[in-house]
Motif scaffolding. Structure first.
Motif, PDB file in Angstrom:
ATOM      1  N   PHE A  22      -5.322  -3.403   2.284  1.00 14.77           N
ATOM      2  CA  PHE A  22      -5.417  -2.207   3.144  1.00 14.77           C
ATOM      3  C   PHE A  22      -6.053  -1.060   2.515  1.00 14.77           C
ATOM      4  CE2 PHE A  22      -3.477  -4.693   6.661  1.00 14.77           C
ATOM      5  CZ  PHE A  22      -4.318  -4.263   7.767  1.00 14.77           C
ATOM      6  N   ALA A  23      -5.401  -0.594   1.442  1.00 13.21           N
ATOM      7  CA  ALA A  23      -5.492   0.308   0.411  1.00 13.21           C
ATOM      8  C   ALA A  23      -6.973   0.388   0.033  1.00 13.21           C
ATOM      9  CB  ALA A  23      -4.671   0.456  -0.686  1.00 13.21           C
ATOM     10  N   PHE A  24      -7.212  -0.968  -0.482  1.00 14.53           N
ATOM     11  CA  PHE A  24      -8.710  -1.145  -1.048  1.00 14.53           C
ATOM     12  C   PHE A  24      -9.718  -0.911  -0.163  1.00 14.53           C
ATOM     13  CE2 PHE A  24     -12.230  -3.487  -2.766  1.00 14.53           C
ATOM     14  CZ  PHE A  24     -12.307  -3.348  -4.015  1.00 14.53           C
ATOM     15  N   MET A  25      -9.586  -1.497   1.016  1.00  9.56           N
ATOM     16  CA  MET A  25     -10.557  -1.103   2.355  1.00  9.56           C
ATOM     17  C   MET A  25     -10.594   0.210   2.395  1.00  9.56           C
ATOM     18  SD  MET A  25      -9.288  -4.019   4.939  1.00  9.56           S
ATOM     19  CE  MET A  25     -10.258  -3.391   6.149  1.00  9.56           C
ATOM     20  N   GLN A  26      -9.584   1.010   2.334  1.00 13.86           N
ATOM     21  CA  GLN A  26      -9.668   2.566   2.700  1.00 13.86           C
ATOM     22  C   GLN A  26     -10.358   3.260   1.530  1.00 13.86           C
ATOM     23  OE1 GLN A  26      -5.285   2.986   3.341  1.00 13.86           O
ATOM     24  NE2 GLN A  26      -6.126   4.166   5.207  1.00 13.86           N
ATOM     25  N   TYR A  27     -10.078   2.789   0.290  1.00 12.70           N
ATOM     26  CA  TYR A  27     -10.784   3.283  -0.953  1.00 12.70           C
ATOM     27  C   TYR A  27     -12.241   2.943  -0.821  1.00 12.70           C
ATOM     28  CZ  TYR A  27      -6.343   4.702  -3.076  1.00 12.70           C
ATOM     29  OH  TYR A  27      -5.180   5.154  -3.271  1.00 12.70           O
ATOM     30  N   VAL A  28     -12.798   1.787  -0.317  1.00 12.64           N
ATOM     31  CA  VAL A  28     -13.953   1.490  -0.145  1.00 12.64           C
ATOM     32  C   VAL A  28     -14.725   2.273   0.744  1.00 12.64           C
ATOM     33  CG1 VAL A  28     -15.618  -0.223   0.674  1.00 12.64           C
ATOM     34  CG2 VAL A  28     -14.105  -0.876  -0.987  1.00 12.64           C
ATOM     35  N   GLY A  29     -14.222   2.668   2.071  1.00 13.94           N
ATOM     36  CA  GLY A  29     -14.666   3.563   2.855  1.00 13.94           C
ATOM     37  C   GLY A  29     -14.594   5.059   2.212  1.00 13.94           C
ATOM     38  N   GLN A  30     -13.820   5.499   1.407  1.00 11.77           N
ATOM     39  CA  GLN A  30     -13.922   6.850   0.826  1.00 11.77           C
ATOM     40  C   GLN A  30     -15.058   7.011  -0.067  1.00 11.77           C
ATOM     41  OE1 GLN A  30     -10.063   7.420  -0.455  1.00 11.77           O
ATOM     42  NE2 GLN A  30      -9.052   8.187   1.536  1.00 11.77           N
ATOM     43  N   ILE A  31     -15.323   5.774  -0.905  1.00 13.67           N
ATOM     44  CA  ILE A  31     -16.228   5.742  -2.043  1.00 13.67           C
ATOM     45  C   ILE A  31     -17.784   6.073  -1.182  1.00 13.67           C
ATOM     46  CG2 ILE A  31     -17.641   4.297  -3.512  1.00 13.67           C
ATOM     47  CD1 ILE A  31     -14.834   2.916  -4.252  1.00 13.67           C
TER      48      ILE A  31
END
Length: 575
Positions: free
Chosen positions: A275-284
């Motif tokens: 979930f954190a990785f998905m959020q970071y991808v969205g932020q990137i």
């Protein structure tokens, strides 16, 4: 030019910009930290059933989220304040520059484009400054910081970022490259719409008198369609940009879920980490998208900045002297000494070898056929243009060496086309001198033969005047313009064919009042009507830019063929 303009006008607001950077940094760091907290809650709290841990971490997330909101609001406020201040300063300087333009510069640019440059173009640069200030820290931090945090969460899925980010950048570069020429064309089309609209509003009486409404509607329709076509192309690129960006984002998220799900099923990755990785991808991708949005705004702002820079960097045709003369030894005197004037780019001079003098209190009339240079001649007195050769002296001082404010203070100029400003009769008259009393205004109106019609107006001196004086007749506008010049109490009054809209009786009464009430004021009178100049002390006769006669009415009538032809042509018409 865009960078130069931003540095120059944002420098005074450096403190606000520093505040923007600090609070945007805090907001971005909070955004980067929240996904990690979320992962910890899922992996450590939910997985172990530790309710106390979930509550403590949850409260911390809420506090950080609230702090992020506050930091974003403060940063946006500071950015808006700095951008609005910058816009105000640019408009002030553009207005000051345009106000100092001679007629040559105004004609070269055009009134319509000067208005557009000080409104729409400034707005584009101002918007870029605001958006740039708010995104300057956020975009790179979200993109770079997100990559670092995502790699820390799971190196195995990082190849998805290495594919999606370049794909998004390629899309942005292609689309922005096509937008640059369109933005430049759009500003030109906008100038054209403003020009056509301005001409139609200013010349509405002529349009209606010649039944040209449909033709003028066609002109506006063409200009309006042109800007619509360009705007539609720009809009199409915008419409294409964001769906493509969202496509890249959604495909990347799907890839993370797909390949991350495989890793979770294999027990190599925890659900919270995914979930954190998905959020970071969205932020990137959001950071890249914000940077892309900035690159879309930059081309249009750059075009606008170039247009603003053209005005600010333009050389004034009328240079103010380094050490201006402020003392005028002989107030009221006028001297033209072998004056020649040629318009820039013209093959032949408009005026050539003009020499005459006027003593204080004298009346000098200037007559000649249409196009002989009469208006140009009197325009040299207040230095609306500079002579090509020779010298124009006012009050004993070369106008090129004189302090312009002091020079203009001694001259009351009534232009060929009378112009009034939106306001009242009093405000228009006090344009000549702000501290003039009501009695002085009425006295000036009495001299200008305007007291009767102003008294009949609702409100008298407080009577409303529409823009350009369109709610009064041509003769009334001329008389109000003359009264405005009289209120100024100048040493020299210049009338550039300012009696043309007056009937013969009013013309005669006005001239008698001027001669009687202002005996010490030098009067330079340009006139087409011979009856207006017969009482002048001397008459200057112009023909094709050359002075072919100088003397009294009687002397010229007896000895000057050009003057005699003018007199006979008018007498013939009168007969």
């Amino acid at each position: 030019m865009l960078g130069k303009l931003l540095v120059r006008y944002l420098k005074p607001h450096l403190g606000l910009l520093v505040g923007v950077l600090v609070f945007q940094f805090a907001s971005a760091m909070a955004s980067l930290y929240l996904p990690r907290l979320n992962a910890d809650i899922i992996d450590k709290g939910v997985a172990t059933g530790d309710t106390a841990y979930i509550w403590s971490q949850g409260v911390m997330m809420l506090a950080i989220a609230f702090g992020q909101i506050v930091a974003s609001v403060i940063a946006t406020y500071f950015a808006a304040k700095a951008a609005m201040g910058m816009g105000r300063d640019i408009r002030r300087d553009v207005y000051g520059k345009v106000s100092a333009f001679s007629e040559r510069e105004v004609s070269r640019f055009g009134a319509g484009t000067l208005i557009t440059r000080n409104t729409n173009d400034v707005q584009q640069v101002q918007m870029l400054a605001m958006m740039g200030a708010t995104m300057l820290v956020t975009a790179p931090l979200l993109a770079i910081g997100g990559i670092i945090m995502a790699v820390q969460q799971d190196v195995g899925l990082s190849w998805l970022i290495a594919v999606s980010v370049p794909a998004l950048l390629v899309v942005a570069v292609i689309i922005v490259g096509r937008m640059v020429p369109l933005f430049r064309s759009y500003q030109v089309k906008l100038d054209n719409v403003n020009r056509v609209m301005r001409e139609q509003l200013t010349g509405v009486r002529v349009v209606r008198a010649f039944v040209r409404e449909r033709i003028e509607e066609g002109r506006f329709r063409v200009a309006n369609t042109d800007i619509m076509v360009v705007g539609r192309k720009v809009g199409s690129l915008f419409v294409l940009m964001f769906p493509l960006a969202m496509l890249v984002l959604n495909v990347t998220v799907v890839g993370v879920i797909w390949f991350g799900g495989i890793q979770v099923d294999a027990g190599n990755v925890e659900i919270g980490t995914l979930f954190a990785f998905m959020q970071y991808v969205g932020q990137i991708l959001m950071g890249v998208l914000m940077a892309t949005f900035m690159t879309i705004m930059i081309p249009r702002a750059a075009v606008s900045a170039d247009r603003i820079g053209e005005v600010l960097d333009s050389d004034d045709a009328l240079e103010r002297p380094a050490q201006p003369v402020t003392e005028f030894p002989t107030p009221g005197t006028v001297e033209f000494d072998d004056v020649t004037f040629t318009y820039p780019g013209a093959d032949y001079p408009v005026l050539q070898g003009i020499s005459f003098t006027a003593a204080p209190g004298e009346t000098i009339a200037i007559v000649g056929s249409t196009g002989s240079g009469k208006t140009t001649l009197v325009s040299l007195l207040p230095r609306l243009f500079d002579v090509t050769s020779g010298t124009v002296r006012v009050a004993g001082v070369d106008v090129r060496a004189a302090d312009l404010d002091r020079l203009w203070a001694g001259i009351g100029y009534v232009p060929q086309k009378a112009f009034l400003f939106t306001g009242t009769v009093a405000s228009n008259l006090r344009f000549g001198r702000e501290d003039a009393t009501d009695d002085e205004l009425w006295h000036a109106l009495e001299i200008a033969q305007g007291r009767d019609f102003v008294s009949e107006m609702e409100g008298g001196l407080g009577g409303r005047i529409a823009q350009g004086g369109t709610n009064v007749s041509g003769g009334q506008r001329q008389r109000l313009s003359i009264a405005r010049a009289i209120v100024r109490r100048p040493d020299i009054l210049v009338f550039d064919d300012s009696f043309s809209a007056l009937d013969l009786t009013t013309d005669a009464r006005l001239r008698q009042a001027l001669w009687r009430e202002l005996p010490g004021v030098t009067k330079i009178v340009v006139a087409q009507r011979i009856s207006t100049v017969t009482d002048a002390d001397r008459i200057v006769v112009l023909d094709d830019g050359k002075m072919v006669g100088l003397g009294t009415h009687a002397d010229l009538l007896a000895s000057n063929e050009t003057y005699r032809e003018i007199v006979e042509s008018q007498l013939g018409v009168d007969a």
